[in-house]
Design an enzyme around this catalytic site. Sequence first.
Site, short mmCIF file in Angstrom:
data_model
loop_
_atom_site.label_atom_id
_atom_site.label_comp_id
_atom_site.label_asym_id
_atom_site.label_seq_id
_atom_site.Cartn_x
_atom_site.Cartn_y
_atom_site.Cartn_z
N ASP A 132 35.27 47.36 46.20
CA ASP A 132 34.81 48.07 44.98
C ASP A 132 35.57 49.44 45.22
OD1 ASP A 132 32.78 46.07 44.28
OD2 ASP A 132 31.31 47.43 45.61
N LYS B 235 40.32 48.66 43.05
CA LYS B 235 41.58 47.73 43.00
C LYS B 235 41.84 47.23 41.49
CE LYS B 235 39.71 44.87 45.95
NZ LYS B 235 38.49 45.62 46.20
N GLY C 144 34.45 41.48 40.96
CA GLY C 144 34.48 41.93 39.60
C GLY C 144 35.09 43.00 39.25
N HIS C 145 35.82 43.20 38.23
CA HIS C 145 36.00 44.49 37.69
C HIS C 145 36.13 44.60 36.06
CE1 HIS C 145 40.00 42.89 38.09
NE2 HIS C 145 40.46 43.33 37.11
N GLN D 113 37.35 42.17 47.23
CA GLN D 113 36.73 42.76 48.53
C GLN D 113 37.51 43.78 49.25
OE1 GLN D 113 36.44 39.03 48.35
NE2 GLN D 113 34.99 39.42 46.69
P1 IMP Z 1 29.27 37.16 49.48
O1 IMP Z 1 30.70 37.32 49.51
O2 IMP Z 1 28.69 36.91 48.05
O3 IMP Z 1 28.98 36.04 50.45
O4 IMP Z 1 28.73 38.59 49.91
C1 IMP Z 1 28.78 38.97 51.52
C2 IMP Z 1 28.89 40.33 51.41
O5 IMP Z 1 30.06 40.70 50.98
C3 IMP Z 1 27.78 41.37 50.92
O6 IMP Z 1 27.42 42.19 51.50
C4 IMP Z 1 28.38 41.55 49.57
O7 IMP Z 1 27.57 42.52 48.82
C5 IMP Z 1 29.77 41.69 49.87
N1 IMP Z 1 30.83 41.68 48.77
C6 IMP Z 1 31.04 40.37 48.18
N2 IMP Z 1 32.03 40.72 47.19
C7 IMP Z 1 32.03 42.24 46.97
C8 IMP Z 1 32.84 42.82 46.16
O8 IMP Z 1 33.77 42.44 45.28
N3 IMP Z 1 32.67 43.96 46.37
C9 IMP Z 1 31.69 44.62 47.34
N4 IMP Z 1 31.02 44.00 48.07
C10 IMP Z 1 31.29 42.64 47.98
#
Ligand code: IMP
Length: 441
Positions: free
Chosen positions: A13, A16, A40-41, A223
């Site tokens: 977040d 990007k 997501g953005h 991420q």
């Molecule tokens: P997952 O990717 O859904 O398995 O989540 C694993 C961890 O990554 C969690 O703490 C989510 O909140 C975090 N996470 C996954 N995608 C994002 C993102 O795009 N931005 C911020 N945190 C993310």
Amino acid sequence: MPVLVVVGAQWGDEGKGKVTDLLCEQADLVVRYQGGNNAGHTVENLRGKFALHLVPSGIFNPNIISIIGNGVVIDPTVLRAEIDDLESRNVNTRGLKIAGKAHLIMPWHIMLDHVQEARLGVGKIGTTGRGIGPCYADKAARQGVRIQDIIDPVGFRQKVMATMEAKAEVMAKAYDQDVSSLKEECERYIEAAESLRPYIDDTALLIWNSLREDKRVLLEGAQGTMLDLDHGTYPYVTSSNPVAGYASVGSGIGPIEFSEVWGITKAYTTRVGEGPFPTELSDDTGVCLREVGNEFGTTTGRPRRCGWLDLVALRYAVRINGFTGLCITKLDVLDTLDTIKVCTQYKYKGELLDELPPAQAIFTEVEPVYEELPGWKSDITGTRSVQDLPQEAIDYLNFIVRHVRVPISLISVGPKREEHIKVPHPDYSQRASGGHAGRQQ
Ligand code: IMP
């Protein structure tokens, strides 16, 4: 030939999406190399407001080829809906290409993601619930379904249904789940996956050929470094590798092609989900950062945890990714603060640490050591050059650069597209490829 990799330097977040959107102007191909619709953005342009989770933001420029690389995991129903939304608002998606080797998120992955989180209870990861972890786990276990499998529709259906039945049995028996809806859900996923057939391509070959024609490539990570499966705060991480090294794996081009790696960092820090976060603020300043910065997840709407900028973690991201430039986002969010703290070291049992501790157990217990800088107490959203920033803001930026030893390439001073400052630093698209060993023609 210039290839720029854009990587999140924190816990995701970092903004990007906006940076990529701006850099698209200098690119011929934009490639997303990992993650899925956990990212997501929002892109706002003349055609309206779009929430993108899988389609690279290059899609708004008809001259750009937008690639979903092999390292991405695709929920076909989400991608279908994104494409339909774009098309219904006159955005031509002909430039979209999907790597045939990309794996598909299936209904059992989403169910498993929820089941596993529920079973972890207080120790949960705080995932986005989009099936990301179970899909990457199946990929590694060689039980995955790839989008190229739809080339044989009968075989594809058989494979999906057979895998679903095996997974359903485990979920019903081991996890006591109601799996009665899975078959119908799979039908919907098969239909969506088949509808994506026109977009499938040998994207690694496409990139290779484009590089031979001196095209410019932007590789976009999702991420951030601290959520990296190998280098992040494991197990509180995502299940893929956002770091720059994976841009090579997830797109299918050799690392020697990279000419620049830019790290994106907010002027402060945020984190969604569980896991250690040394500079987290649970006071009014944390609330202020969340409200002024609108720190709520694009994908799940969850409020983000907010805190001061952590230079120990940023230095780590510089080292792990080999950043050649930094993009500082949301500097304007600090506009109203009297003073700004920056974490320069950690303290653990009385000892000062300059680096991230090697063990996660220690990282959860470190205390941040702060330096305090004066705030600038003025609105910087209209500023378009570094010289026009208040001296305190320039001092803050110089402080960061001194500590991480990477030049700043771009500063974002507001949510709108035009609210940014390009820092005179060689434009990546003009860079000669002399920084690395020459490519064989
Ligand atoms: P997952 O990717 O859904 O398995 O989540 C694993 C961890 O990554 C969690 O703490 C989510 O909140 C975090 N996470 C996954 N995608 C994002 C993102 O795009 N931005 C911020 N945190 C993310």
